[in-house]
Design a protein around this motif. Structure first.
Motif, mmCIF file in Angstrom:
data_model
loop_
_atom_site.group_PDB
_atom_site.id
_atom_site.type_symbol
_atom_site.label_atom_id
_atom_site.label_comp_id
_atom_site.label_asym_id
_atom_site.label_seq_id
_atom_site.Cartn_x
_atom_site.Cartn_y
_atom_site.Cartn_z
ATOM 1 N N LEU A 86 -1.461 -2.757 -8.018
ATOM 2 C CA LEU A 86 -0.533 -1.838 -7.477
ATOM 3 C C LEU A 86 0.025 -2.199 -6.102
ATOM 4 N N THR A 93 1.821 -4.838 -5.525
ATOM 5 C CA THR A 93 3.053 -5.338 -6.047
ATOM 6 C C THR A 93 4.070 -4.589 -6.216
ATOM 7 N N ARG A 94 3.448 -3.511 -7.174
ATOM 8 C CA ARG A 94 4.557 -2.513 -7.520
ATOM 9 C C ARG A 94 4.843 -1.384 -6.607
ATOM 10 N N LYS A 95 3.967 -0.799 -5.671
ATOM 11 C CA LYS A 95 4.237 0.423 -4.908
ATOM 12 C C LYS A 95 4.300 0.020 -3.288
ATOM 13 N N GLY A 96 4.136 -1.498 -2.974
ATOM 14 C CA GLY A 96 4.033 -1.651 -1.527
ATOM 15 C C GLY A 96 2.678 -1.727 -1.007
ATOM 16 N N ARG A 97 2.298 -2.610 -0.213
ATOM 17 C CA ARG A 97 0.996 -3.029 0.120
ATOM 18 C C ARG A 97 0.236 -1.910 0.845
ATOM 19 N N VAL A 116 0.201 1.301 0.128
ATOM 20 C CA VAL A 116 -0.470 2.376 -0.609
ATOM 21 C C VAL A 116 -1.869 1.794 -1.033
ATOM 22 N N THR A 137 4.361 2.333 6.934
ATOM 23 C CA THR A 137 4.865 2.943 6.109
ATOM 24 C C THR A 137 6.458 2.791 6.546
ATOM 25 N N ARG A 153 7.559 -0.410 5.199
ATOM 26 C CA ARG A 153 7.438 -0.852 3.767
ATOM 27 C C ARG A 153 8.534 -1.317 3.113
#
Length: 459
Positions: A321, A323-327, A329, A444, A447
């Motif tokens: 998650l 890797t896909r959405k940013g750490r 999250v 945030t 990010r």
């Protein structure tokens, strides 16, 4: 390196990390047993946890910096060797003082994490770095959960000596395998360890934690506690002065003030604080008679199985998650779930069914938060700073953990024969994770830059 080599390296680093994490918490459910076994106080037995954390705080950045200068694999093997030998020594400790000393020596094993992160960043393709670091980060909590489950079984059906023997064997085996199969990192940065800073930090932490551990028995305004507080303040002030003056400081204070790194470390301190308070509180509560459940050590460990299983399942999900959405999250999800679980434990813990309900929520939360923290540190530093930056982050987590353990123990000790201390301490830990969400607002805003920074990792 080939894909097969990457998988083997990651597997060996993961085994080493799990072994360290298991040893960090393996003694926690057995703390009441050690009070009786060595005829000592609960405050001194808590030093089996605290000494481990204090030495981790001091030794990790030194070993990380030596790894940056002389080779991360070389120092990883040395760190694991010290950890394994100290585990064997603890197996045969004749008294509580010797056992605490070996636990302190085991703290050298905390360097496993920053050195492993450095090896991954130096050797893995950029697109695999985040997931690999998330995997290794998550085993910190997974191993911790497994340690909590195994502890009671070992003490009740074998002997306390096996607590440390079981930790020593996989560490020594993984040490040999890492020495043979893991390649040395090509990136090296000349550096000189800051031994003066390490000494000042050790005195400052040890004095502070000794004051916290003895405050209830001596009195919070007693001459002894006030003297320890003064020694701690003086030593920590001296440490800051040393760090500002030396060429290669133990902790780069300027790096700590960079918004993204400062925010990550602030969340890490509070995460370590609340997570370790949880580790200390749960076994004591479920084994307590009257207000607790009066469980045996074995049943207390089995009660924690949902927590451990949840961490094992959630760790890889958290890495993917991130890797896909940013750490940020998984970090925010993890902190929120952890806070909700601890608040639930504070409010609803009178029945086992309610108590168990909160444990998998805590497990998922801790897996998500730990996986994100490790990757964030790597995202916000240059490749040549990996060891130092990860070492600083480990200091933050270990410092928060040591303080959380001692404060939780002090709160419980201040409310003997009732469950009020546990209610207060669980609530305190929940507040810690709520506050830990605040620094993520900085992350945030940054990010979008994290993936770009991650590309600095060499293929």
């Amino acid at each position: 390196m080939t894909s097969a080599s990457h998988r083997l390296t990651l597997a060996l680093l993961t085994v080493a990390g799990v072994s360290f994490a298991i040893m960090q918490t393996l003694v926690v459910p057995s703390l009441p047993f050690f009070v009786k076994e060595f005829d000592t106080s609960a405050a001194w037995v808590t030093w089996l946890v605290t000494s481990f954390l204090v030495s981790s705080s001091v030794l990790t950045p030194i070993l990380g910096k030596l790894g940056d200068a002389h080779g991360k694999k070389k120092l990883l093997v040395i760190s694991l060797g010290i950890f394994g030998v100290a585990s064997l020594g603890a197996t045969f400790a004749p008294n509580i003082g010797v056992l605490i000393a070996f636990r302190a020596l085991q703290g050298a094993g905390a360097a496993i994490f920053p050195l492993s992160f450095g090896i991954i960043r130096d050797e893995f393709p950029a697109e695999k770095v985040g997931l690999a670091i998330g995997t290794v980060s998550s085993v910190f909590g997974i191993g911790g959960g497994v340690g909590l489950v195994l502890s009671g079984v070992i003490v009740e059906h074998l002997s306390w000596h096996f607590l440390f023997l079981i930790g020593a064997v996989p560490v020594l085996i993984s040490t040999v395998l890492i020495a043979k199969f893991v390649p040395e990192s090509p990136i090296k940065t000349p550096a000189k360890p800051d031994y003066k800073g390490a000494a000042a930090l050790s005195v400052g932490f040890a004095s502070l934690l000794l004051a916290l551990s003895e405050g209830t028995e001596w009195g919070w305004m007693s001459p002894g506690v006030l003297a320890l507080a003064a020694v701690s303040a003086t030593a920590l002030a001296g440490w800051v002065a040393i760090e500002r003056r030396v060429d290669d400081p133990l902790v780069d204070l300027e790096s700590l003030l960079k918004p993204a790194m400062a925010a990550t470390n602030a969340s890490t301190v509070l995460l370590g604080f609340s997570m370790t308070a949880f580790f200390v509180l749960v076994p004591g509560f479920v084994q307590a008679d009257g207000f607790g459940f009066g469980l045996s050590p074995t049943n207390a460990g089995l009660l924690l199985l949902p927590f451990s299983l949840a961490m094992i399942a959630a760790g890889p999900i958290a890495g993917a998650l991130g890797t896909r959405k940013g750490r940020v999250v998984p970090l925010r999800i993890g902190l929120a779930l952890g806070a909700a679980s601890l608040a639930g434990l504070a409010a609803l813990h009178t029945h086992e069914a309610w108590f168990v309900l909160w444990l998998p929520i805590m497990g998922v939360g801790m897996a998500f938060a730990l996986a994100a923290i490790g990757a964030l540190v790597i995202d916000f530093c240059r490749p040549e700073e990996t060891g130092v930056a990860s070492g600083m982050n480990t200091i933050m987590r270990a410092s928060g953990a040591a303080i959380g353990a001692q404060i939780a123990a002090a709160i419980v000790a201040a409310h003997p024969q009732t469950g009020d201390g546990y209610t207060i301490a669980f609530a305190m830990a929940a507040i810690g994770l709520v506050v830990a969400l605040a620094p993520t607002l900085v992350l945030t805003r940054r990010r979008a830059s994290a993936p770009a920074l991650a590309q600095l990792a060499p293929a």
